[in-house]
Design an enzyme around this catalytic site. Sequence first.
Site, short mmCIF file in Angstrom:
data_model
loop_
_atom_site.label_atom_id
_atom_site.label_comp_id
_atom_site.label_asym_id
_atom_site.label_seq_id
_atom_site.Cartn_x
_atom_site.Cartn_y
_atom_site.Cartn_z
N TYR A 67 -8.04 6.03 17.12
CA TYR A 67 -7.12 6.37 16.02
C TYR A 67 -6.89 7.87 15.97
CZ TYR A 67 -5.90 7.16 11.04
OH TYR A 67 -5.31 7.57 9.86
N ARG A 111 0.82 -1.21 0.00
CA ARG A 111 0.00 0.00 0.00
C ARG A 111 0.87 1.27 0.00
NH1 ARG A 111 -5.40 -0.42 1.29
NH2 ARG A 111 -5.34 1.18 2.90
N ASP A 113 -3.02 12.15 9.38
CA ASP A 113 -4.26 11.94 8.63
C ASP A 113 -4.93 13.30 8.57
OD1 ASP A 113 -7.14 11.40 8.24
OD2 ASP A 113 -6.59 9.31 8.50
N LYS A 160 -3.32 9.89 16.36
CA LYS A 160 -2.72 10.74 15.31
C LYS A 160 -2.56 12.17 15.83
CE LYS A 160 -2.29 7.80 11.79
NZ LYS A 160 -1.04 7.50 11.07
N1 LIG Z 1 -5.01 4.97 3.07
C1 LIG Z 1 -5.31 6.26 3.12
O1 LIG Z 1 -5.97 6.81 2.23
C2 LIG Z 1 -4.84 7.07 4.30
C3 LIG Z 1 -5.56 8.23 4.66
C4 LIG Z 1 -5.14 8.97 5.75
C5 LIG Z 1 -4.00 8.60 6.45
N2 LIG Z 1 -3.32 7.48 6.09
C6 LIG Z 1 -2.10 7.12 6.84
O2 LIG Z 1 -1.09 6.79 5.91
C7 LIG Z 1 -0.31 5.68 6.40
C8 LIG Z 1 -0.34 4.53 5.40
O3 LIG Z 1 -1.70 4.21 5.10
P1 LIG Z 1 -2.11 2.75 4.57
O4 LIG Z 1 -3.57 2.80 4.31
O5 LIG Z 1 -1.17 2.31 3.51
O6 LIG Z 1 -1.83 1.91 5.91
P2 LIG Z 1 -2.30 0.41 6.25
O7 LIG Z 1 -2.33 -0.39 5.01
O8 LIG Z 1 -3.58 0.47 7.05
O9 LIG Z 1 -1.15 -0.05 7.25
C9 LIG Z 1 0.20 0.01 6.84
C10 LIG Z 1 0.98 -1.08 7.50
O10 LIG Z 1 1.01 -0.86 8.91
C11 LIG Z 1 1.49 -2.06 9.45
N3 LIG Z 1 1.03 -2.27 10.83
C12 LIG Z 1 -0.21 -2.24 11.32
N4 LIG Z 1 -0.19 -2.60 12.63
C13 LIG Z 1 1.10 -2.86 12.94
C14 LIG Z 1 1.75 -3.30 14.11
N5 LIG Z 1 1.10 -3.57 15.26
N6 LIG Z 1 3.09 -3.50 14.07
C15 LIG Z 1 3.77 -3.25 12.92
N7 LIG Z 1 3.21 -2.85 11.78
C16 LIG Z 1 1.88 -2.66 11.79
C17 LIG Z 1 0.96 -3.20 8.57
O11 LIG Z 1 2.07 -4.03 8.26
P3 LIG Z 1 1.85 -5.61 7.90
O12 LIG Z 1 0.98 -5.62 6.67
O13 LIG Z 1 3.23 -6.11 7.69
O14 LIG Z 1 1.16 -6.23 9.10
C18 LIG Z 1 0.39 -2.46 7.36
O15 LIG Z 1 0.76 -3.04 6.13
C19 LIG Z 1 -0.91 5.32 7.76
O16 LIG Z 1 -0.18 5.97 8.78
C20 LIG Z 1 -2.32 5.89 7.70
O17 LIG Z 1 -2.84 6.23 8.98
C21 LIG Z 1 -3.72 6.70 5.03
#
Ligand SMILES: NC(=O)c1ccc[n+]([C@@H]2O[C@H](COP(=O)([O-])OP(=O)(O)OC[C@H]3O[C@@H](n4cnc5c(N)ncnc54)[C@H](OP(=O)(O)O)[C@@H]3O)[C@@H](O)[C@H]2O)c1
Length: 246
Positions: free
Chosen positions: A153, A17, A140, A157
Site C-alpha cells: 500500500y 465512507r 495517505d 501511494k
Molecule cells: N480512512 C482513513 O482514515 C484514511 C486515511 C488515510 C488515507 N485514506 C485514503 O482515503 C481514501 C478513502 O479512504 P476510505 O477509508 O474511505 O477508503 P475505503 O473505504 O478503504 O475504500 C474506498 C472504496 O474503494 C473501492 N475499491 C477498493 N478496491 C477497489 C477495486 N479493486 N476496484 C474499484 N473500487 C475499489 C471500494 O468500493 P466498493 O465498496 O464499491 O467495493 C471502497 O468502498 C483512500 O484512498 C485511502 O487510501 C483514508
Amino acid sequence: MLAFSGKTALITGGAKRIGRAITVALAAAGANAVIHYRSSADEAEATAECVRALGPKAWTVPADLADPTDTATLFDRATDAAGPIDLLVNNAAIFEPSTLTDFRTDDLLRNMQVNALAPHQLARAFVAQRRDGAIVNFLDTRVVDYDRGHVAYHLSKRMLLSLTRMMALEFAPNVRVNAVAPGLILPPPGKDESYLERLATSNPLNRVGSLSQVTDTVLFLLGNEFVTGQVVFVDGGQHMNGRMYE
Ligand SMILES: NC(=O)c1ccc[n+]([C@@H]2O[C@H](COP(=O)([O-])OP(=O)(O)OC[C@H]3O[C@@H](n4cnc5c(N)ncnc54)[C@H](OP(=O)(O)O)[C@@H]3O)[C@@H](O)[C@H]2O)c1
C-alpha cells in the site's frame, strides 16, 4: 449560484465512507455526480439518491480498478451517461496488510494497479477530453514515513504521489492536479472508533480528523484556479513525525 453548479464530478469509490462524503459535499455545492463503485451497488444507489435530493443529477458506474481493461472503459461509460466530466476525485483504494519480508509480487502489482495506475488511467482519459478541469488524488499521511505494516500500500501511494506531481506539470495549463493526504479519519473496515482514539496521540494535535475536514480540503483544491501540484495533509500534523523521504 453554488460553487460547482453545472459541473460534473466522477468520484471513484464514491458509494460510502470518505468517497460518499466527498460526493455529497460536491452535490451540496451544486455538482452532478458520477459515483463509481465496485461491490457497493446498493450504497452507490443510496448515495445517488442523496445527491438527487440535494438537486444535482447522479449516476452510478461499476468497475473493478484492479482490472486495467475494466478501468479503461470506466471513463467512457461515465461520459456516455453524464456527458463531459469536469472534476475527477481518485478516492478508491485498497488498504491491505503486508510487510517487506512477506509481500508477494502479486500483492504489490494489485496495490499499484488499484491505488496508482487506475488513477493515472482515469486522469489520462480525463485529459483526453481536451477541456479545463481539476483532479484530486487521495494519498495517505504515511507517504512521508515508512508504514512497515502496509508495505505494498505504502509503495503504491508513493507512486501516486510522484504521479500527482508529474501530472500537475504535464497536464497544465488546462487541468490542475492536487492531492489530499489524510491521517486518522475513519477506522479501517472491521475496526471501530476506539481504534482511532488509541492512535490519536500519534499526531501533534492529539486528535482524530472528521469527514468534513477532508471534504472541505477536496472542495478547496477542486475550486482554487491558481493551485496545482499541492499535497495537503489533513492529518493533525502527523506527516511531521517522519521525514525519511523528504
Ligand atoms: N480512512 C482513513 O482514515 C484514511 C486515511 C488515510 C488515507 N485514506 C485514503 O482515503 C481514501 C478513502 O479512504 P476510505 O477509508 O474511505 O477508503 P475505503 O473505504 O478503504 O475504500 C474506498 C472504496 O474503494 C473501492 N475499491 C477498493 N478496491 C477497489 C477495486 N479493486 N476496484 C474499484 N473500487 C475499489 C471500494 O468500493 P466498493 O465498496 O464499491 O467495493 C471502497 O468502498 C483512500 O484512498 C485511502 O487510501 C483514508
